[in-house]
Design an enzyme around this catalytic site. Structure first.
Site, short mmCIF file in Angstrom:
data_model
loop_
_atom_site.label_atom_id
_atom_site.label_comp_id
_atom_site.label_asym_id
_atom_site.label_seq_id
_atom_site.Cartn_x
_atom_site.Cartn_y
_atom_site.Cartn_z
N HIS A 161 41.52 39.58 31.59
CA HIS A 161 42.30 40.82 31.62
C HIS A 161 43.71 40.67 32.19
O HIS A 161 44.57 41.49 31.94
CB HIS A 161 41.55 41.94 32.33
CG HIS A 161 41.53 41.83 33.84
ND1 HIS A 161 40.55 41.15 34.52
CD2 HIS A 161 42.36 42.31 34.79
CE1 HIS A 161 40.78 41.22 35.82
NE2 HIS A 161 41.87 41.91 36.01
N ASP A 192 38.03 46.43 37.45
CA ASP A 192 39.21 45.78 38.02
C ASP A 192 39.68 46.54 39.26
O ASP A 192 39.93 45.98 40.32
CB ASP A 192 40.31 45.77 36.93
CG ASP A 192 41.63 45.19 37.42
OD1 ASP A 192 41.59 44.28 38.26
OD2 ASP A 192 42.69 45.65 36.96
N GLU A 239 49.39 39.45 31.00
CA GLU A 239 50.40 40.04 31.89
C GLU A 239 51.03 38.98 32.80
O GLU A 239 52.23 39.00 33.04
CB GLU A 239 49.69 41.08 32.76
CG GLU A 239 50.60 42.11 33.30
CD GLU A 239 49.76 43.23 33.89
OE1 GLU A 239 49.97 43.52 35.07
OE2 GLU A 239 48.89 43.78 33.21
N ASP A 240 50.21 38.05 33.31
CA ASP A 240 50.70 37.16 34.37
C ASP A 240 51.00 35.73 33.92
O ASP A 240 51.51 34.94 34.71
CB ASP A 240 49.67 37.09 35.52
CG ASP A 240 49.44 38.45 36.14
OD1 ASP A 240 50.26 39.34 35.89
OD2 ASP A 240 48.44 38.63 36.85
#
Length: 735
Positions: A89, A155, A93-94
């Site tokens: 997840h 999360d 994004e990272d």
């Protein structure tokens, strides 16, 4: 030194494998052939892409995705696709991995879910809130895959469980968001265990003192409670066994947050919260006997202990919108205290604990599913593209309603609405056209206005008229998002029509004044008449508020501007503005990241005084407003406008006084008021601004508004007031 690091990494590697194996064990119940390989592939990808990252606590970052996947499997009961998404997840994004990479490796579905979990990147219109937009994006994906939200909840739950190492302002922001959005969402999806834990964890950071106080109190009485439950349950067990009903019975303490809510709602101290725990009876029943068995158990319990007639809640006959089924009653226990008893079957219990995921499992047996209806509603809300993200968020929050009411149509069909819904909401719920033409309603055959608040079980008939159109003030009457968005869009349509007419008229008038009809001139004219947009200008023209003579004034003023000389120098203007903003030197609140002196105002919603935990909020037009961190509006502000929050703390300089209020209750006695006022004026050199007192049958109830220096001063005052003979309680309220 070098060696220890190597060993450390080795130990971490072992730990990561250990956690991965635990995850596989948790996935076992839902696993099919080939699933293990998929999960391994996702795990390897996550491990590789996060390999140089660490969490705030110093642990390897991969611990987080594994934990989220574990929660998704164990506590929500999700299957392989979700586990893969949970492991991945954060990678888009990272790290450098793109959605295309994920689609290539794991397929479209997985990529789609991960896209829903990825925050929106890029520049934003700062008037709207980034957080609200992210939330909206997540919900858009909810409409076609509810797993997005379930993984997001897992999360969030793991982040809340491991938030100790975060800086304080981050903790406040994340906790506020959780209590404002994620806890209601978990509730709506029927995940009660997760909802309670999210609420408790938020409270741990937002109200640390109260949280510790209640937790300690609950712990003190633990042994006593266990014994009580044991005695309470024994006779029930015997009779259930005689009647051939198999059941598990256990006591379950109420969550800290719900106890705190009770204390606030009823304004009572901890000692007076009577239902600190509930007794749960879980029956082992076959599907066809479920209802009968629940009522059988109910009659056994109420034969043994007297029930409170007002406190029977039957969600077995008509389940809640999120599928929750259970029978709740409150009975008088053997020692004269009320005990809440919840009766349900194993299937109902699994749905209550695991919510949505358990629903899929039992999907075949239930035909009309409240959750599907709810998702339909979310889809409907999302299909209205006009709403700005924050309005949307508030509407959405309203529609996470925890309480529903059931309303009947004239033909006896059942419609669910949120608590507080009006006759007009009902009209829109039936059909948009019925809502738009609604002029009144008959509730239980009596005529009522549109704003009539419906009660559970009302039968409603809507009266319509062809001449009726939606009005602006309808927005204050309705509460459902569906009604709001339909009214807004039809008002916009109406405005658009009027603006069209106004546009033509204005074009003609400008031609006669020899003014070119172009955007630049339209903007100038709007500005001259102090109107927000050119559309407003067209409407004003259409309604005759701006006529030819007004336009002539505009022409004259334009000429004057052209003839006037250059404006006064900027330097002088800025100086004047600064002086105006500075104000008297005595108001000092250290504020902002580097805590410099800035002009501020105290928020009226919570009246902070020195010593309170506070934060600053940058308003659009009134500078910085200071709020208490436990202000009723704080959660919403921090959740929606995190970027406008500044750190603030009091600077001990002047002896300033602040207005605050105290609510005093006690046993009325001769001279009680005298003694109270004595404490206030003698001991503390405190000024009173007002005092109102009411005595009713020997009970004293008073409110005093006083000026104090800071929180310590106030706490001392409260302590001394509590020592006055006859006073039983003193609480602060916002003056």
């Amino acid at each position: 030194m070098k060696n220890t690091l190597v060993i450390d990494l080795e130990a971490e590697k072992q730990e990561i494998l250990k956690r991965y194996r635990a995850l596989l064990r948790a996935c076992k119940p839902t696993m099919q052939k080939g699933d293990k390989k998929e999960i391994r592939k996702a795990f390897d990808m996550a491990l590789e892409s996060h390999k140089d990252m660490r969490r705030k606590s110093g642990e390897p970052y991969i611990y987080h995705p594994i934990a989220v996947a574990q929660i998704a499997a164990e506590e929500i009961g999700l299957g392989t696709t979700s586990i893969v998404c949970a492991l991945l997840h954060d990678v888009v994004e990272d790290t450098d991995i793109t959605l295309e990479d994920i689609e290539r490796e794991f397929g479209k579905k997985t990529a789609r879910i991960i896209d829903g979990l990825t925050k929106i990147a890029g520049v934003f219109d700062y008037n709207s809130s980034l957080q609200a937009e992210n939330f909206r994006k997540m919900l858009l994906t909810l409409a076609d895959d509810v797993r997005v939200i379930l993984i997001k909840l897992a999360d969030r739950l793991h982040n809340m469980r491991t938030m100790d190492f975060m800086p304080r302002h981050k903790q406040l922001k994340i906790a506020s968001e959780t209590i404002y959005l994620y806890a209601p969402l978990a509730h709506r999806l029927g995940l009660y265990a997760i909802k309670s834990e999210l609420e408790d964890l938020s409270m741990k950071y937002l109200e640390p003192d109260t949280y510790k106080f209640i937790a300690t109190k609950l712990n003190e009485k633990k042994a006593e409670r266990t014994l009580f439950v044991k005695r309470f349950v024994e006779p029930i067990n015997e009779i259930l066994a005689e009647q051939g009903l198999l059941a598990d019975i256990y006591g379950r303490p109420k969550s800290i947050h719900s106890i705190w809510n009770k204390m606030k709602k009823k304004n009572i101290p901890f000692e007076e919260v009577y239902d600190l725990f509930a007794v749960r009876i879980i029956l082992d029943s076959s599907p066809e006997n479920e209802k009968a068995d629940c009522w059988k158990a109910y009659s056994i319990v109420t034969d043994l202990y007297r029930p409170n007639p007002d406190r029977l809640r039957d969600w077995v006959s008509s389940p809640k919108g999120n599928g929750y089924e259970s029978l709740h009653t409150t009975v008088m226990g053997p020692k004269g205290q009320w005990v809440e008893v919840q009766i349900r079957t194993q299937r109902m219990n699994e749905i209550a604990e695991k919510g949505f995921a358990a629903h899929w499992k039992y999907k075949e047996s239930t035909n009309d599913n409240g959750l599907d209806q709810w998702i339909m509603k979310v889809r409907e809300m999302l299909s209205n593209p006009e709403a700005n993200a924050l309005d949307f968020l508030d509407d959405f929050k309203m529609n996470l309603f925890s309480d529903e009411i059931f309303i009947f149509t004239p033909k006896g069909a059942l419609i669910q609405l949120p608590l507080g819904a009006t006759a007009l909401d009902f009209a829109f719920e039936i059909h948009t056209d019925v809502g738009a033409k609604c002029i009144g309603a008959k509730v239980n055959h009596k005529l009522v206005p549109l704003s009539y608040k419906l009660q559970n079980g009302d039968q409603v008939e809507i009266i319509t008229s062809g001449k009726q159109t939606p009005k602006e003030d309808w927005l204050n009457i309705v509460v459902t998002a569906k009604a709001k968005s339909k009214i807004k869009s039809s008002l916009k349509e109406e405005k658009r029509k009027i603006a069209e007419e106004g546009k033509e008229t204005l074009e003609r008038k400008l031609k006669s004044l020899k003014i070119t009809y172009n955007t630049d001139n339209l903007n100038k004219i709007s500005y001259f008449f102090k109107l927000a947009s050119t559309q407003e200008l067209f409407i004003a023209v259409a309604q005759g508020k701006i006529e030819l003579k007004d336009l002539k004034e505009y022409v004259a003023s334009e000429k004057e501007i052209e003839n006037r000389g250059a404006e006064r120098t900027d330097g002088q203007q800025i100086e004047a503005l600064l002086n105006k903003v500075k104000g008297p030197e005595s108001y000092i609140l250290l504020i902002g990241e580097d805590l410099q002196k800035i002009d501020y105002a105290l928020a009226a919603c919570c009246n902070p005084i020195p010593g309170d935990d506070v934060f600053g909020f940058v308003t659009v037009s009134e500078g910085i407003k200071i709020h208490r961190t436990n202000c009723p509006n704080a959660a919403q502000l921090m959740a929606n406008y995190g970027y406008r929050i500044v750190k603030a703390k009091w600077n001990k300089q002047q002896e300033l006084t602040f207005l605050t209020g105290l609510h005093i209750i006690g046993i009325d006695d001769v001279g009680l008021i005298n003694n109270i006022t004595k404490v206030i004026s003698n001991d503390f050199k405190v000024n009173m601004r007002s005092i109102t007192v009411d005595t009713d049958n020997g009970i004293f109830d008073g409110s005093i508004k006083i000026f104090v220096n800071d929180k310590e001063h106030l706490d001392n005052l409260i302590k001394n007031l509590l020592e006055v003979k006859g006073v039983t309680g003193v609480t602060r309220f916002d003056a």
